[in-house]
Design a protein around this motif. Sequence first.
Motif, PDB file in Angstrom:
ATOM      1  N   ALA A  53       0.830  -1.314  -0.001  1.00 44.91           N
ATOM      2  CA  ALA A  53      -0.087   0.082  -0.101  1.00 44.91           C
ATOM      3  C   ALA A  53       0.802   1.090   0.091  1.00 44.91           C
ATOM      4  N   TRP A  54       2.146   1.087   0.206  1.00 42.12           N
ATOM      5  CA  TRP A  54       3.054   2.245   0.450  1.00 42.12           C
ATOM      6  C   TRP A  54       3.774   3.000  -0.866  1.00 42.12           C
ATOM      7  N   HIS A  55       3.428   3.954  -0.879  1.00 38.70           N
ATOM      8  CA  HIS A  55       4.132   4.877  -2.182  1.00 38.70           C
ATOM      9  C   HIS A  55       5.636   5.598  -1.814  1.00 38.70           C
ATOM     10  N   GLU A  56       6.465   5.492  -2.383  1.00 46.02           N
ATOM     11  CA  GLU A  56       7.923   5.736  -2.315  1.00 46.02           C
ATOM     12  C   GLU A  56       7.822   7.183  -2.210  1.00 46.02           C
ATOM     13  N   GLY A  57       7.288   8.100  -2.589  1.00 41.07           N
ATOM     14  CA  GLY A  57       7.409   9.597  -2.607  1.00 41.07           C
ATOM     15  C   GLY A  57       7.544  10.312  -1.193  1.00 41.07           C
ATOM     16  N   PRO A  58       6.344   9.859  -0.202  1.00 47.14           N
ATOM     17  CA  PRO A  58       6.632  10.635   1.220  1.00 47.14           C
ATOM     18  C   PRO A  58       7.991  10.132   1.866  1.00 47.14           C
ATOM     19  N   LEU A  59       8.357   8.817   1.830  1.00 48.98           N
ATOM     20  CA  LEU A  59       9.611   8.392   2.445  1.00 48.98           C
ATOM     21  C   LEU A  59      10.883   9.020   2.003  1.00 48.98           C
ATOM     22  N   ARG A  60      10.808   9.143   0.413  1.00 47.45           N
ATOM     23  CA  ARG A  60      11.922   9.746  -0.084  1.00 47.45           C
ATOM     24  C   ARG A  60      12.164  11.335   0.342  1.00 47.45           C
ATOM     25  N   HIS A  61      10.830  11.977   0.549  1.00 44.15           N
ATOM     26  CA  HIS A  61      10.941  13.339   1.040  1.00 44.15           C
ATOM     27  C   HIS A  61      11.353  13.475   2.486  1.00 44.15           C
ATOM     28  N   MET A  62      10.954  12.387   3.196  1.00 48.49           N
ATOM     29  CA  MET A  62      11.626  12.543   4.751  1.00 48.49           C
ATOM     30  C   MET A  62      13.132  12.269   4.538  1.00 48.49           C
ATOM     31  N   VAL A  63      13.755  11.277   3.832  1.00 44.28           N
ATOM     32  CA  VAL A  63      15.139  11.180   3.532  1.00 44.28           C
ATOM     33  C   VAL A  63      15.878  12.455   3.195  1.00 44.28           C
ATOM     34  N   PHE A  64      15.162  13.472   2.265  1.00 44.63           N
ATOM     35  CA  PHE A  64      15.448  14.425   1.553  1.00 44.63           C
ATOM     36  C   PHE A  64      15.884  15.485   2.729  1.00 44.63           C
ATOM     37  N   GLU A  65      14.587  15.528   3.704  1.00 40.09           N
ATOM     38  CA  GLU A  65      14.432  16.301   4.732  1.00 40.09           C
ATOM     39  C   GLU A  65      15.787  15.889   5.964  1.00 40.09           C
ATOM     40  N   HIS A  66      15.929  14.825   5.973  1.00 36.71           N
ATOM     41  CA  HIS A  66      17.267  14.179   6.989  1.00 36.71           C
ATOM     42  C   HIS A  66      18.342  14.908   6.339  1.00 36.71           C
ATOM     43  N   ASP A  67      18.625  14.712   5.073  1.00 34.47           N
ATOM     44  CA  ASP A  67      19.890  15.416   4.365  1.00 34.47           C
ATOM     45  C   ASP A  67      19.929  16.887   4.512  1.00 34.47           C
ATOM     46  N   GLN A  68      18.690  17.606   4.412  1.00 38.01           N
ATOM     47  CA  GLN A  68      18.828  18.899   4.521  1.00 38.01           C
ATOM     48  C   GLN A  68      19.243  19.117   6.427  1.00 38.01           C
ATOM     49  N   GLU A  69      18.742  18.254   7.136  1.00 35.31           N
ATOM     50  CA  GLU A  69      19.051  18.847   8.419  1.00 35.31           C
ATOM     51  C   GLU A  69      20.661  18.877   8.627  1.00 35.31           C
ATOM     52  N   ARG A  70      21.190  17.729   7.889  1.00 42.81           N
ATOM     53  CA  ARG A  70      22.598  17.508   7.908  1.00 42.81           C
ATOM     54  C   ARG A  70      23.410  18.715   7.741  1.00 42.81           C
ATOM     55  N   SER A  71      22.889  19.169   6.317  1.00 46.93           N
ATOM     56  CA  SER A  71      23.638  20.558   5.766  1.00 46.93           C
ATOM     57  C   SER A  71      23.613  21.804   6.818  1.00 46.93           C
ATOM     58  N   LEU A  72      22.333  21.704   7.307  1.00 47.43           N
ATOM     59  CA  LEU A  72      22.164  22.887   8.204  1.00 47.43           C
ATOM     60  C   LEU A  72      23.074  22.873   9.567  1.00 47.43           C
ATOM     61  N   VAL A  73      23.093  21.605   9.955  1.00 45.24           N
ATOM     62  CA  VAL A  73      24.152  21.305  11.289  1.00 45.24           C
ATOM     63  C   VAL A  73      25.776  21.655  10.657  1.00 45.24           C
ATOM     64  N   ASP A  74      25.989  21.332   9.533  1.00 47.62           N
ATOM     65  CA  ASP A  74      27.267  21.754   9.055  1.00 47.62           C
ATOM     66  C   ASP A  74      27.322  23.429   8.942  1.00 47.62           C
ATOM     67  N   GLY A  75      26.286  23.986   8.520  1.00 45.41           N
ATOM     68  CA  GLY A  75      26.125  25.551   8.470  1.00 45.41           C
ATOM     69  C   GLY A  75      26.528  25.905   9.907  1.00 45.41           C
ATOM     70  N   ILE A  76      25.984  25.286  10.946  1.00 42.80           N
ATOM     71  CA  ILE A  76      26.054  25.941  12.198  1.00 42.80           C
ATOM     72  C   ILE A  76      27.649  25.711  12.723  1.00 42.80           C
ATOM     73  N   GLU A  77      28.085  24.627  12.240  1.00 39.72           N
ATOM     74  CA  GLU A  77      29.492  24.336  12.717  1.00 39.72           C
ATOM     75  C   GLU A  77      30.315  25.448  11.925  1.00 39.72           C
ATOM     76  N   ASP A  78      30.259  25.754  10.710  1.00 39.96           N
ATOM     77  CA  ASP A  78      31.054  26.584   9.746  1.00 39.96           C
ATOM     78  C   ASP A  78      30.631  27.920  10.656  1.00 39.96           C
ATOM     79  N   ALA A  79      29.424  28.372  10.902  1.00 40.15           N
ATOM     80  CA  ALA A  79      29.441  29.743  11.753  1.00 40.15           C
ATOM     81  C   ALA A  79      30.068  29.695  12.810  1.00 40.15           C
ATOM     82  N   LEU A  80      30.116  28.679  13.547  1.00 36.91           N
ATOM     83  CA  LEU A  80      30.914  28.772  15.041  1.00 36.91           C
ATOM     84  C   LEU A  80      32.301  28.971  14.666  1.00 36.91           C
ATOM     85  N   ARG A  81      32.842  28.139  13.624  1.00 36.35           N
ATOM     86  CA  ARG A  81      34.264  28.229  13.256  1.00 36.35           C
ATOM     87  C   ARG A  81      34.642  29.418  12.662  1.00 36.35           C
ATOM     88  N   THR A  82      34.092  30.136  11.950  1.00 39.90           N
ATOM     89  CA  THR A  82      34.180  31.415  11.385  1.00 39.90           C
ATOM     90  C   THR A  82      33.755  32.651  12.312  1.00 39.90           C
TER      91      THR A  82
END
Length: 176
Positions: free
Chosen positions: A71-100
């Motif tokens: 019954a499951w469609h792939e789209g919503p799960l792909r979107h959740m994984v995409f948001e996990h990746d976005q969160e990782r990038s934002l955490v990297d952004g916070i680390e860069d801001a701290l370093r600079t």
Amino acid sequence: MKCTDLLIQEHKIILRAMDVLDHMATRVENSQPVAPEDVETLLRFLRGFADDHHQAQEESALFPELMRTSAWHEGPLRHMVFEHDQERSLVDGIEDALRTKKGSDFVHFANRLTQLIRNHIHKEENILFEAAHRCLSAEQDDRVVTEINKFQIDPKSLADLRRLEWAYLSRAACHA
Ligand SMILES: [Fe+2]
Ligand SMILES: [Fe+2]
């Protein structure tokens, strides 16, 4: 459903970390001090608990089991994984801001991350997990719980979060 109950318990812990990050960002915006080592501790928590522990459970245990249901469609799960990746990038952004030492970048990335994570958790709990209740059988739920239980929470990460909450959210911190 037991597997989503376990994940919801962890969401509560991650949301506590978002409250700390919010307060850190407000302090930086108001030119109040935030100790760099406290930001490093929060980054360690976000990577260790929110990502390597919680999101890894979703990506390696719950999502694949959902994909096995017809019954499951792939789209919503792909979107959740995409948001996990976005969160990782934002955490990297916070680390860069701290370093600079760029306070405005820190506030920008912190605000984006808190907004994204709160939104993401809301969607998981109110849409994805609701759908999981309808789609997963009791056997599948047990299988996901078994996989989730293979992940161990590092008690140090929870102790670190409590220390940050005391420092940034307690009455003493409000009047500092
Ligand atoms: Fe997630
Ligand atoms: Fe989640």
